[in-house]
Motif scaffolding. Structure first.
Motif, PDB file in Angstrom:
ATOM      1  N   GLY A 197      47.066  24.999  -3.183  1.00 28.91           N
ATOM      2  CA  GLY A 197      47.561  25.693  -4.371  1.00 28.91           C
ATOM      3  C   GLY A 197      47.694  24.782  -5.565  1.00 28.91           C
ATOM      4  N   LYS A 198      48.923  24.577  -5.992  1.00 24.97           N
ATOM      5  CA  LYS A 198      49.272  23.942  -7.267  1.00 24.97           C
ATOM      6  C   LYS A 198      48.140  23.200  -7.992  1.00 24.97           C
ATOM      7  CE  LYS A 198      54.158  23.363  -6.091  1.00 24.97           C
ATOM      8  NZ  LYS A 198      54.751  24.482  -6.842  1.00 24.97           N
ATOM      9  N   ASN A 249      46.311  33.799  -5.516  1.00 30.56           N
ATOM     10  CA  ASN A 249      46.776  33.387  -6.844  1.00 30.56           C
ATOM     11  C   ASN A 249      47.876  32.339  -6.889  1.00 30.56           C
ATOM     12  OD1 ASN A 249      45.127  35.505  -8.116  1.00 30.56           O
ATOM     13  ND2 ASN A 249      46.562  36.867  -7.082  1.00 30.56           N
ATOM     14  N   SER A 250      48.492  32.066  -5.760  1.00 30.32           N
ATOM     15  CA  SER A 250      49.607  31.121  -5.788  1.00 30.32           C
ATOM     16  C   SER A 250      49.781  30.555  -4.387  1.00 30.32           C
ATOM     17  CB  SER A 250      50.900  31.831  -6.204  1.00 30.32           C
ATOM     18  OG  SER A 250      51.262  32.779  -5.221  1.00 30.32           O
ATOM     19  N   GLU A 257      51.284  33.226  -2.216  1.00 28.97           N
ATOM     20  CA  GLU A 257      50.328  34.195  -1.665  1.00 28.97           C
ATOM     21  C   GLU A 257      49.518  33.552  -0.536  1.00 28.97           C
ATOM     22  OE1 GLU A 257      49.475  37.407  -5.248  1.00 28.97           O
ATOM     23  OE2 GLU A 257      47.804  36.284  -4.381  1.00 28.97           O
ATOM     24  N   ASN A 291      44.537  23.045 -11.854  1.00 30.96           N
ATOM     25  CA  ASN A 291      45.109  22.272 -12.970  1.00 30.96           C
ATOM     26  C   ASN A 291      46.059  23.111 -13.832  1.00 30.96           C
ATOM     27  OD1 ASN A 291      44.769  19.443 -13.524  1.00 30.96           O
ATOM     28  ND2 ASN A 291      44.124  20.013 -15.603  1.00 30.96           N
ATOM     29  N   GLY A 292      46.723  24.079 -13.213  1.00 32.41           N
ATOM     30  CA  GLY A 292      47.685  24.911 -13.938  1.00 32.41           C
ATOM     31  C   GLY A 292      47.281  26.369 -13.973  1.00 32.41           C
ATOM     32  N   VAL A 314      50.824  19.728 -10.700  1.00 32.90           N
ATOM     33  CA  VAL A 314      49.973  20.876 -11.026  1.00 32.90           C
ATOM     34  C   VAL A 314      48.895  20.462 -12.038  1.00 32.90           C
ATOM     35  CG1 VAL A 314      49.947  23.195 -11.985  1.00 32.90           C
ATOM     36  CG2 VAL A 314      51.796  22.502 -10.444  1.00 32.90           C
ATOM     37  N   PRO A 357      46.568  29.883 -12.471  1.00 30.13           N
ATOM     38  CA  PRO A 357      47.134  30.492 -11.255  1.00 30.13           C
ATOM     39  C   PRO A 357      46.050  30.820 -10.224  1.00 30.13           C
ATOM     40  CG  PRO A 357      47.890  31.610 -13.271  1.00 30.13           C
ATOM     41  CD  PRO A 357      46.742  30.729 -13.645  1.00 30.13           C
ATOM     42  N   MET A 358      45.923  29.976  -9.246  1.00 24.04           N
ATOM     43  CA  MET A 358      44.944  30.213  -8.188  1.00 24.04           C
ATOM     44  C   MET A 358      45.355  29.412  -6.958  1.00 24.04           C
ATOM     45  SD  MET A 358      41.736  28.050  -9.846  1.00 24.04           S
ATOM     46  CE  MET A 358      40.727  27.920  -8.370  1.00 24.04           C
TER      47      MET A 358
END
Lengths: 487, 487
Positions: A280-281, A111-112, A115, A285-286, A57, A288-289
């Motif tokens: 994602g992840k 967001n994740s 999702e 870079n951390g 991440v 939430p997206m």
């Protein structure tokens, strides 16, 4: 921001009181309290430094200043939803698109990874008008309910085994080390894709219709599995023939991690283009997206349902500013090139361990996506689960963070921040070498085809034959099962 | 960060090219490009200021400096997952818990209201061992597939009407203005809760078992509906009797918005405590984060499934730092008190509009959660959908952002940032007064029981009788239906 600096035991006590017990910490018997991090290093409350080999991440490195600056500057200006026009949204979409084949041109920001994968399923269901989903064994695609349904990695954990849904079909993982068709098979790509073809036939016989095949481009939690070249092309042909679409889950493996390519699916060749890609992840870079990218045709079909799609936070100006900064850093610091070079070095060094250590059954990887599968017996492939946990625990004592995963939790999983260096790679391999030597010594294990003497009995043994007696791995749960690092 | 400042048309073009067409902008015929915001004001690319009456996400005000600072400082230090111990996580959980009844003590941090509501369902399913879910008509609980299933607001949009799942039961919305039982009913709370009781009976007859009743504490997208006092207590009794749990969705209405209380469900009285509470939008002032809070019993049951719960971004130190800063600002600036005072003032002013404007059928609200329902006829309650859209469009021309929602999209929906001032309230009510006057004049509408002359024909009319001829609302879609603001 919490200005308090709690005593570690107090942090643990409050966590027990107020955080869901299903949420596990690493190393539950002696968890780590991390208070800052930079690049590939994390620091605990005593200032002790840990080398991070697992955090995919913190992709461009923990707390990268360019990313922090982009976030801070945009937060000061504006953070609102995508019902207003904003340049960050469209410029970021354009930049992401430029990394993908032309066909994949329409983005949905969410967001994740969960999702993203849930939306990918909704797109597939709507576009095809079908329901059935083919997933791989040991796959993990996220934590929302629709994804538990298609994640054998998760639903196999359930005490209630009835969870398996009728519309979900589990195909064998294209694992050429431990799977149904192995490296010695003349054509594992065709053999594994034929399994998907047969699943489709059986589904059709029962009246099912295939909406989607979903797979990580390289299976991550499933055991760092690298599908044989050509597998996805053949699967895609069968799935599309049945009216379904192919979803490539790049949540864990995308954004240059594989070194030679920006996306994992590209390892299969330019003739494979998924219909939907989820990411994602590492994307923020951390932060939430996450994102789903698909074709114009799929996007139009989704719209034609008549249902709007609105995501409160998805594609907000701060998330997009962060996403752009991550892409910039990847480019400016040539981190994909670093993954290729250092990842290759890491894999070669690990490959040498296989020559020295009977426990090392397989070393496989691309760039900074590397797996080392530990076995007690190279013929039977008996998973060395407890030994893998021992390696992880011993490494932690030496302030190196690594994890073990896969269905048997016997695969050491490397997915470090992309700034991981040659020296880091050499350090961790050297330490693993020493730890494996100790374990093998305690277990009286030797390289294959060596005769060894055990308790006065001279015979040629399979590695696992004498393990019950000699097995000295210490970390065990109450039921004497090897405990998992995630506890 | 996008350093470009694109021409607005270029932004629109890129959006059409690269963003899913299901993702709608406000005012599609002339969307707004917002580039910065502060407090309750947003600014477009020309520096024009808009008063924001709708953004319940920018809860303590857009770009609040304390929140931005907390985020920036924590991002510089550390942003990692909750498998490591961190004080922010536990301190924030403790602070959130302190706002809730003691029973609600265990938190799960996730990234969006959708993730929160999906997890709430998973908790309910696991705890009860049942499957059926009771939801309210017109409810919206999120955009992931499991929540579309329980969101009539969404699944009624589908051209394919078959979406309704068997395990989902839709109870009447406890709307005492337009619903099945109205203000003139002697006991609407009991009447509406008896509907839930009857649904449970019918489900049982079909072999169904109730896992959960889920509702927003005040229905938001459903039309700013305020349930009669005592409704939730009675519903909870029926649902618990059937072995189910009650989920209070506070995603839109929580965090002091209702003024008199911190949580919307508390309006029902201290004798109502939900089993699960979900929170989202305002929690991080725009940062993607959300939370599920439940009892120890439910949390233990969830753990006993054997399945871990891990959320990559949920509860990370940056999100928790932001969440703590939001709670601090709410307290330091007494924003709940502001919602009570200014929200009360707003509702009183709007109430006066009802005395002057036949279009205003109902004014209802608590704090900064206020609805104004427009009707063409106060007896028939004919929804004044096009007129509501006209109000929204006219307000936009005056740089005031408001929206209309509800099943007929005829409810003006106020949910401004919590720093909204008396002057803001007076300005928007004055402007609505003028716009309604213009519309009513064009429609030749008068207050009830007045005789009016229309085209030489003298008769006592219901308001809606002459609308087809006189109706002058301009904003219409291609099919001559009133267009929606979200397009």
């Amino acid at each position: 921001m919490a200005t308090e600096c709690l005593d570690k035991q107090k942090t643990i006590d409050l966590r027990k009181k107020h955080i869901g017990p299903s949420c596990k910490v690493f190393f539950s018997h002696d968890p780590i309290k991390i208070i800052r991090a930079k690049g590939q290093y994390m620091y605990d409350e005593k200032g002790e430094r840990y080398l991070d080999c697992i955090n995919n991440v913190a992709h461009v490195g923990h707390s990268h200043p360019d990313v922090v600056r982009a976030a801070s500057q945009q937060m000061e200006l504006l953070n609102t939803n995508s019902r207003f026009l904003h340049d960050n949204l469209v410029v970021y979409a354009q930049r992401l698109q430029a990394t993908l084949p032309d066909k994949l041109s329409v983005c949905y920001f969410v967001n994740s990874g969960s999702e993203a994968n849930d939306l990918a399923l909704r797109l597939a269901w709507q576009y095809t008008g079908h329901k059935d989903v083919i997933t791989l064994n040991n796959a993990y695609h996220g934590h929302v309910s629709s994804l538990i349904d298609i994640s054998p990695y998760k639903f196999h954990q359930l005490s209630d085994a009835e969870h398996h849904k009728q519309f979900v079909h589990v195909a064998p993982s294209p694992d050429i080390y431990r799977g149904k068709y192995r490296a010695d098979h003349p054509d594992p790509a065709t053999a594994y894709s034929d399994e998907v073809r047969d699943i489709i036939s059986r589904a059709h016989e029962r009246g099912g219709k295939i909406a989607a095949f979903i797979a990580e481009s390289l299976q991550s939690c499933g055991g760092q599995v690298i599908p044989p070249a050509g597998y996805f092309q053949k699967v895609a042909a069968h799935v599309r023939q049945a009216g379904g679409v192919v979803i490539a889950d790049e949540v864990q493996v995308g954004f240059g991690r594989v070194g030679s390519h920006f996306w994992g699916f590209q390892l299969q060749g330019a003739d494979f283009v998924p219909d939907i890609v989820t990411m994602g992840k590492p994307i923020g870079n951390g932060h939430p997206m996450s994102c789903v990218v698909t074709s114009r045709e799929v996007a139009q079909a989704f719209m034609s349902s008549g249902m709007e799609y609105f995501n409160t936070f998805g594609g907000n100006p701060v998330s997009c500013a962060i996403g752009l900064a991550v892409l910039d850093v990847l480019q400016n610091e040539d981190l994909q090139g670093n993954a290729l070079r250092v990842g290759g070095h890491l894999t070669r060094l690990l490959g040498k361990l296989k020559e020295k250590h009977p426990l090392v059954g397989d070393v496989r990887g691309h760039g900074f996506f590397v797996g080392v599968e530990l076995v007690r017996d190279r013929v039977k492939l008996t998973p060395a689960t407890a030994e893998a946990q021992e390696v992880i625990y011993k490494l932690k004592e030496e302030h190196i963070l690594l994890s073990a995963d896969g269905p048997h939790r016997n695969v050491l999983k490397f997915k470090p921040p992309m700034c991981f260096s040659r020296e880091d790679a050499e350090l961790v391999v050297e330490r693993i070498h020493l730890i494996l030597s100790d374990i093998e010594k305690a277990l009286n294990m030797h390289m294959p085809d060596q005769v060894h003497f055990d308790r006065g009995c001279k015979r040629k043994v399979s590695f696992s034959d004498n393990l019950p007696e000699c097995h000295s791995v210490r970390h065990r749960g109450a039921g004497n099962e090897p405990i998992r690092v995630y506890n």
